[in-house]
Design an enzyme around this catalytic site. Structure first.
Site, PDB file in Angstrom:
ATOM      1  N   ASP A  51       0.832  -1.207   0.000  1.00 25.43           N
ATOM      2  CA  ASP A  51       0.000   0.000   0.000  1.00 25.43           C
ATOM      3  C   ASP A  51       0.868   1.259   0.000  1.00 25.43           C
ATOM      4  OD1 ASP A  51      -2.538  -1.190  -0.009  1.00 25.43           O
ATOM      5  OD2 ASP A  51      -2.447  -1.551   2.143  1.00 25.43           O
ATOM      6  N   GLY A  52       2.004   1.172   0.717  1.00 22.50           N
ATOM      7  CA  GLY A  52       2.924   2.322   0.779  1.00 22.50           C
ATOM      8  C   GLY A  52       3.418   2.693  -0.616  1.00 22.50           C
ATOM      9  N   ASN A 122      -4.847   8.553   2.089  1.00 24.77           N
ATOM     10  CA  ASN A 122      -5.090   7.923   3.396  1.00 24.77           C
ATOM     11  C   ASN A 122      -5.450   8.955   4.455  1.00 24.77           C
ATOM     12  OD1 ASN A 122      -4.938   5.185   3.128  1.00 24.77           O
ATOM     13  ND2 ASN A 122      -2.890   4.948   4.003  1.00 24.77           N
ATOM     14  N   GLU A 123      -4.498   9.841   4.742  1.00 21.49           N
ATOM     15  CA  GLU A 123      -4.737  10.801   5.819  1.00 21.49           C
ATOM     16  C   GLU A 123      -3.709  11.916   5.821  1.00 21.49           C
ATOM     17  OE1 GLU A 123      -1.765   8.542   6.487  1.00 21.49           O
ATOM     18  OE2 GLU A 123      -3.374   7.375   7.371  1.00 21.49           O
ATOM     19  N   ARG A 149      -4.851  19.320  23.236  1.00 19.80           N
ATOM     20  CA  ARG A 149      -3.440  19.214  23.640  1.00 19.80           C
ATOM     21  C   ARG A 149      -3.088  17.739  23.758  1.00 19.80           C
ATOM     22  NH1 ARG A 149       0.933  21.925  25.261  1.00 19.80           N
ATOM     23  NH2 ARG A 149      -0.093  23.951  25.246  1.00 19.80           N
ATOM     24  N   ASP A 151      -0.538  14.478  21.567  1.00 14.74           N
ATOM     25  CA  ASP A 151       0.531  14.087  20.636  1.00 14.74           C
ATOM     26  C   ASP A 151       0.237  14.499  19.201  1.00 14.74           C
ATOM     27  OD1 ASP A 151       1.823  12.954  22.728  1.00 14.74           O
ATOM     28  OD2 ASP A 151       1.647  10.880  22.068  1.00 14.74           O
ATOM     29  N   ASN A 165      -5.963   5.704  11.186  1.00 18.31           N
ATOM     30  CA  ASN A 165      -7.197   6.024  11.899  1.00 18.31           C
ATOM     31  C   ASN A 165      -7.730   4.832  12.695  1.00 18.31           C
ATOM     32  OD1 ASN A 165      -9.947   7.480  12.215  1.00 18.31           O
ATOM     33  ND2 ASN A 165     -10.487   5.638  11.067  1.00 18.31           N
ATOM     34  N   LYS A 166      -7.608   3.632  12.116  1.00 18.11           N
ATOM     35  CA  LYS A 166      -8.156   2.455  12.806  1.00 18.11           C
ATOM     36  C   LYS A 166      -7.346   2.143  14.063  1.00 18.11           C
ATOM     37  CE  LYS A 166      -9.878  -2.205  12.262  1.00 18.11           C
ATOM     38  NZ  LYS A 166      -9.165  -2.800  13.388  1.00 18.11           N
ATOM     39  N   SER A 167      -6.026   2.352  13.969  1.00 25.85           N
ATOM     40  CA  SER A 167      -5.188   2.115  15.154  1.00 25.85           C
ATOM     41  C   SER A 167      -5.566   3.074  16.287  1.00 25.85           C
ATOM     42  CB  SER A 167      -3.709   2.331  14.825  1.00 25.85           C
ATOM     43  OG  SER A 167      -3.332   1.574  13.728  1.00 25.85           O
TER      44      SER A 167
END
Ligand code: NAD
Length: 266
Positions: A51-52, A122-123, A149, A151, A165-167
Site C-alpha cells: 500500500d505504501g 489515506n490521511e 493538547r 501528541d 485512523n483504525k489504530s
C-alpha cells in the site's frame, strides 16, 4: 480500460523483483499494452509493492485524474493492491476487462498557511516532533470547536479509515461516503484541557482548520499519507474533501467489504 493502453510501472528496482517484472511486461504486451518510460505519457499507472508503494506512486505522479491507478502487490494483498505479482494469470484475466470495475476514491485537499496545497488518499497527520505535547485550536466551518493538547491529530479519508485512523480506534468508513474523519492521538483531558475524545466524521461540505498554538512547541510534523512535509514553521492547516477523485480498478469479487473482512476478521 480498453482505450487506456500506455502503462507506467512505478516500483523500486531490486534483483528479486526484476524477473517478475519481466514476466509482467510480457503479459502486458500480449494483451496490447505499451510500457512508457515517462509518467506523463501514461494513462495507466501501476505501482508494484505494498500500500505504501501505491501511495508513493500517487504522490510522485501528482494524483492524476486522467489516469487509472493499479496496485500490484508482490507479497500479500493490501487495501489498494488488488493484484498479486505472483498470480499473473489473474492479472491477465483482469486486463481482459470484464472482470474489473473502476472505483473512485475520495481524497483530501490539505492547504498549509494558505499557500501550499497537497493531496492525500489515506490521511493528513500532525504530530509532535519532540517528547513535549503541543496544542491545536480546531475550527469547523470557522467555528472554534475545541482546543486539543496531546501528541497530534489525524484526518483520514474513507479509504484511509482502515489505516492509521483504525489504530486510533476511529470508525471504518465506507468509501461511498464522501467524508473526512478527525481523530486524536493521545489527547490530554483534565480540568484544563477538554476535547471531544471520540472520532468525528464530517461531511464533504465542511472545512476543518487546525491552528497550531504558538506556545513553545510550535513545529510539529505534518504528513500527507506516508510522506512528511518539509514545512517547519506552519501555523495553520486547512483540510477539506477534495473534488479530486482517484480512479483505480478492482476485481469484481474484491469489494471494500471483502477487504475489511479479509484484513481484520479472518
Ligand atoms: P506500508 O505499505 O508498509 O503500510 C504499512 C501498513 O499499513 C501495511 O500493513 C499496509 O497494508 C497498511 N495500510 C496502508 N494503507 C492502508 C489502508 N488504507 N487501509 C488498511 N491498511 C493500510 O507503507 P507505509 O508507507 O508505512 O504506509 C503508510 C501508512 O501507514 C500511512 O498512510 C498511515 O495510514 C499508516 N500508519 C499507521 C500508523 C499506525 O497505525 N500506528 C502509524 C503511522 C502510519
Amino acid at each position: 480500460m480498453s482505450e487506456r493502453k500506455n502503462v507506467f510501472l512505478y516500483y523500486i528496482p531490486s534483483d528479486e523483483l526484476e524477473p517478475k517484472i519481466q514476466q509482467l511486461k510480457t503479459v502486458g504486451k500480449k494483451q496490447g499494452f505499451k510500457l512508457v518510460d515517462n509518467m506523463e505519457d501514461a494513462n495507466i499507472i501501476a505501482s508494484i509493492g505494498g500500500d505504501g508503494a501505491f501511495l508513493q506512486a500517487l504522490r510522485k505522479t501528482g494524483f492524476r485524474e486522467d489516469c487509472l491507478y493499479v496496485g500490484i502487490n508482490n507479497k500479500r494483498l493490501g487495501f489498494y493492491t488488488d493484484f498479486d505479482l505472483d498470480k499473473l494469470e489473474r492479472i491477465e484475466e483482469g486486463l481482459q476487462s470484464d472482470m474489473v470495475e473502476v472505483l473512485r476514491y475520495p481524497t483530501l485537499e490539505v492547504t498549509v498557511d494558505g499557500i501550499q496545497t497537497f493531496h492525500c488518499l489515506n490521511e493528513c497527520s500532525i504530530r509532535s516532533n519532540i517528547i513535549k505535547t503541543f496544542a491545536i485550536d480546531v475550527y469547523i466551518d470557522d467555528i472554534h470547536f475545541e482546543t486539543f493538547r496531546g501528541d497530534g491529530m489525524v484526518v483520514s479519508t474513507p479509504t484511509g479509515s482502515t489505516a492509521y485512523n483504525k489504530s486510533l480506534r476511529g470508525a471504518i468508513v465506507d468509501p461511498r461516503l464522501r467524508s473526512m474523519q478527525l481523530n486524536e492521538i493521545a489527547s490530554i483531558n483534565n480540568n484544563e484541557y477538554r476535547t471531544l475524545g471520540s472520532p468525528l466524521l464530517l461531511s464533504s461540505s465542511r472545512e476543518l482548520v487546525l491552528k497550531i498554538v504558538q506556545d513553545g512547541n510550535d513545529h510539529p510534523i505534518i504528513a500527507v499519507d506516508n510522506e512528511a512535509l518539509g514545512i517547519r514553521h506552519s501555523h495553520e492547516v486547512s483540510i477539506k474533501v477534495s473534488e479530486k477523485v482517484i480512479k483505480t480498478i478492482k476485481l469484481k469479487d474484491n469489494s471494500f467489504i471483502h477487504k475489511v473482512k479479509r484484513s481484520f476478521l479472518q
